[in-house]
Motif scaffolding. Structure first.
Motif, PDB file in Angstrom:
ATOM      1  N   PRO A   7       0.815  -1.220   0.000  1.00 30.97           N
ATOM      2  CA  PRO A   7       0.000   0.000   0.000  1.00 30.97           C
ATOM      3  C   PRO A   7       0.850   1.272   0.000  1.00 30.97           C
ATOM      4  N   ASN A   8       1.899   1.317   0.806  1.00 29.12           N
ATOM      5  CA  ASN A   8       2.738   2.511   0.843  1.00 29.12           C
ATOM      6  C   ASN A   8       3.568   2.669  -0.426  1.00 29.12           C
ATOM      7  N   TYR A   9       3.909   1.575  -1.062  1.00 30.06           N
ATOM      8  CA  TYR A   9       4.585   1.635  -2.357  1.00 30.06           C
ATOM      9  C   TYR A   9       3.704   2.381  -3.365  1.00 30.06           C
ATOM     10  N   TYR A  10       2.446   1.968  -3.449  1.00 30.26           N
ATOM     11  CA  TYR A  10       1.541   2.625  -4.390  1.00 30.26           C
ATOM     12  C   TYR A  10       1.184   4.037  -3.944  1.00 30.26           C
ATOM     13  N   LEU A  11       1.070   4.264  -2.654  1.00 29.73           N
ATOM     14  CA  LEU A  11       0.819   5.616  -2.159  1.00 29.73           C
ATOM     15  C   LEU A  11       2.004   6.531  -2.468  1.00 29.73           C
ATOM     16  N   ASP A  12       3.222   6.010  -2.396  1.00 29.41           N
ATOM     17  CA  ASP A  12       4.396   6.807  -2.767  1.00 29.41           C
ATOM     18  C   ASP A  12       4.326   7.223  -4.234  1.00 29.41           C
ATOM     19  N   ILE A  13       3.869   6.318  -5.081  1.00 28.19           N
ATOM     20  CA  ILE A  13       3.722   6.659  -6.504  1.00 28.19           C
ATOM     21  C   ILE A  13       2.642   7.721  -6.678  1.00 28.19           C
ATOM     22  N   ALA A  14       1.501   7.559  -5.996  1.00 28.35           N
ATOM     23  CA  ALA A  14       0.431   8.565  -6.060  1.00 28.35           C
ATOM     24  C   ALA A  14       0.933   9.916  -5.552  1.00 28.35           C
ATOM     25  N   GLU A  15       1.788   9.879  -4.540  1.00 25.33           N
ATOM     26  CA  GLU A  15       2.352  11.130  -4.021  1.00 25.33           C
ATOM     27  C   GLU A  15       3.245  11.805  -5.062  1.00 25.33           C
ATOM     28  N   SER A  16       3.973  11.030  -5.829  1.00 27.38           N
ATOM     29  CA  SER A  16       4.775  11.597  -6.916  1.00 27.38           C
ATOM     30  C   SER A  16       3.869  12.203  -7.980  1.00 27.38           C
ATOM     31  N   VAL A  17       2.756  11.544  -8.262  1.00 27.11           N
ATOM     32  CA  VAL A  17       1.808  12.040  -9.263  1.00 27.11           C
ATOM     33  C   VAL A  17       1.245  13.395  -8.845  1.00 27.11           C
ATOM     34  N   LEU A  18       0.981  13.582  -7.555  1.00 29.86           N
ATOM     35  CA  LEU A  18       0.373  14.843  -7.104  1.00 29.86           C
ATOM     36  C   LEU A  18       1.277  16.041  -7.342  1.00 29.86           C
ATOM     37  N   GLU A  19       2.573  15.798  -7.530  1.00 27.31           N
ATOM     38  CA  GLU A  19       3.510  16.896  -7.779  1.00 27.31           C
ATOM     39  C   GLU A  19       3.212  17.619  -9.095  1.00 27.31           C
ATOM     40  N   ARG A  20       2.414  17.000  -9.968  1.00 25.86           N
ATOM     41  CA  ARG A  20       1.994  17.652 -11.216  1.00 25.86           C
ATOM     42  C   ARG A  20       0.760  18.530 -11.018  1.00 25.86           C
ATOM     43  N   GLY A  21       0.144  18.467  -9.838  1.00 27.08           N
ATOM     44  CA  GLY A  21      -1.076  19.212  -9.569  1.00 27.08           C
ATOM     45  C   GLY A  21      -0.893  20.712  -9.701  1.00 27.08           C
ATOM     46  N   THR A  22      -1.990  21.380 -10.028  1.00 27.97           N
ATOM     47  CA  THR A  22      -1.932  22.816 -10.303  1.00 27.97           C
ATOM     48  C   THR A  22      -2.822  23.643  -9.380  1.00 27.97           C
ATOM     49  N   CYS A  23      -3.367  23.024  -8.347  1.00 22.92           N
ATOM     50  CA  CYS A  23      -4.279  23.699  -7.430  1.00 22.92           C
ATOM     51  C   CYS A  23      -3.496  24.556  -6.431  1.00 22.92           C
ATOM     52  N   LEU A  24      -4.052  25.693  -6.063  1.00 25.68           N
ATOM     53  CA  LEU A  24      -3.431  26.577  -5.088  1.00 25.68           C
ATOM     54  C   LEU A  24      -3.954  26.335  -3.675  1.00 25.68           C
ATOM     55  N   ARG A  25      -4.811  25.320  -3.508  1.00 26.13           N
ATOM     56  CA  ARG A  25      -5.333  24.949  -2.191  1.00 26.13           C
ATOM     57  C   ARG A  25      -4.773  23.603  -1.741  1.00 26.13           C
ATOM     58  N   ARG A  26      -5.139  22.566  -2.495  1.00 24.72           N
ATOM     59  CA  ARG A  26      -4.726  21.204  -2.169  1.00 24.72           C
ATOM     60  C   ARG A  26      -4.471  20.437  -3.458  1.00 24.72           C
ATOM     61  N   TYR A 105      -1.328  22.941  -0.323  1.00 25.63           N
ATOM     62  CA  TYR A 105      -0.414  23.743  -1.137  1.00 25.63           C
ATOM     63  C   TYR A 105       0.502  24.609  -0.265  1.00 25.63           C
ATOM     64  N   ASN A 106      -0.067  25.262   0.749  1.00 26.15           N
ATOM     65  CA  ASN A 106       0.702  26.231   1.540  1.00 26.15           C
ATOM     66  C   ASN A 106       1.771  25.622   2.435  1.00 26.15           C
ATOM     67  N   ASP A 107       1.486  24.473   3.059  1.00 25.40           N
ATOM     68  CA  ASP A 107       2.456  23.923   4.012  1.00 25.40           C
ATOM     69  C   ASP A 107       3.006  22.551   3.603  1.00 25.40           C
ATOM     70  N   ASN A 108       2.524  22.017   2.494  1.00 24.68           N
ATOM     71  CA  ASN A 108       2.987  20.725   1.966  1.00 24.68           C
ATOM     72  C   ASN A 108       2.734  19.558   2.929  1.00 24.68           C
ATOM     73  N   LYS A 109       1.801  19.735   3.869  1.00 29.33           N
ATOM     74  CA  LYS A 109       1.442  18.660   4.798  1.00 29.33           C
ATOM     75  C   LYS A 109       0.308  17.842   4.199  1.00 29.33           C
ATOM     76  N   TYR A 110       0.234  16.580   4.627  1.00 33.11           N
ATOM     77  CA  TYR A 110      -0.852  15.733   4.148  1.00 33.11           C
ATOM     78  C   TYR A 110      -2.196  16.307   4.567  1.00 33.11           C
ATOM     79  N   VAL A 111      -3.179  16.211   3.677  1.00 35.04           N
ATOM     80  CA  VAL A 111      -4.524  16.679   3.979  1.00 35.04           C
ATOM     81  C   VAL A 111      -5.097  15.792   5.079  1.00 35.04           C
ATOM     82  N   GLU A 112      -5.528  16.424   6.167  1.00 36.86           N
ATOM     83  CA  GLU A 112      -6.106  15.668   7.277  1.00 36.86           C
ATOM     84  C   GLU A 112      -7.461  15.103   6.883  1.00 36.86           C
ATOM     85  N   LYS A 113      -7.676  13.860   7.242  1.00 36.60           N
ATOM     86  CA  LYS A 113      -8.950  13.180   6.994  1.00 36.60           C
ATOM     87  C   LYS A 113      -9.400  13.329   5.542  1.00 36.60           C
TER      88      LYS A 113
END
Length: 162
Positions: A7-26, A105-113
């Motif tokens: 699960p964390n292997y695939y979550l790590d890949i999803a986390e890399s994918v999010l780096e392409r995101g363009t949102c200024l919130r999350r 976006y602002n603090d690069n922390k995981y979105v809670e819940k």
């Protein structure tokens, strides 16, 4: 070196994918996996050819102080889950797992819940996805059976947000 669990292997890949995101919130990254094979990926961004919020330098929902999980019709973006779903064929998604990671976006922390929004839940259900695994911390995650989205229909109780 300790080997990371699947699960964390695939979550790590999803986390890399999010780096392409363009949102200024999350920003979210999603991958759909079936039989240990990645079927598709998706991240948050405006529809192809339209300007992204990061290019415009503003977020309409942020300007209007729209609470998290509400008024997505004001958002320019297509969600990560939606982009992953529209990039795959339904046969491949039947009984698959969607992995989802979100960061502020602002603090690069995981979105809670973090949870899929109401519209993404409906798309996940119809895509035939079996479960959603969402990163809570770098090593902890929440597993949700899509059956729960069907049985706990928040739209019947007029629940907004998540």
């Amino acid at each position: 070196m300790k080997r990371v669990d699947k699960p964390n292997y695939y979550l790590d890949i999803a986390e890399s994918v999010l780096e392409r995101g363009t949102c200024l919130r999350r920003n979210f990254g999603a991958i759909i996996v079936k039989n240990d094979e990645i079927i598709s990926t998706g991240y948050v961004g405006a529809p192809r050819g339209r300007k992204n919020c990061c290019d415009l330098k503003y977020c309409t929902r942020e300007k209007l102080n729209v609470p998290r999980g509400e008024r997505y019709e004001l958002c320019r973006s297509v969600h990560a889950e939606q982009n992953a779903i529209i990039s795959a064929d339904r046969k491949s998604m039947i009984d698959s797992t969607l992995y989802l990671v979100g960061k502020n976006y602002n603090d690069n922390k995981y979105v809670e819940k973090a949870r899929p929004c109401a519209l993404c839940k409906r798309m996940i259900i119809n895509a035939g996805i079996k479960e959603v695994i969402i990163r809570d911390t770098k090593t902890k995650y929440t597993k949700i059976l899509v059956e729960e989205f069907i049985n706990n229909d928040e739209s019947l109780d007029k629940v907004l947000g998540y």
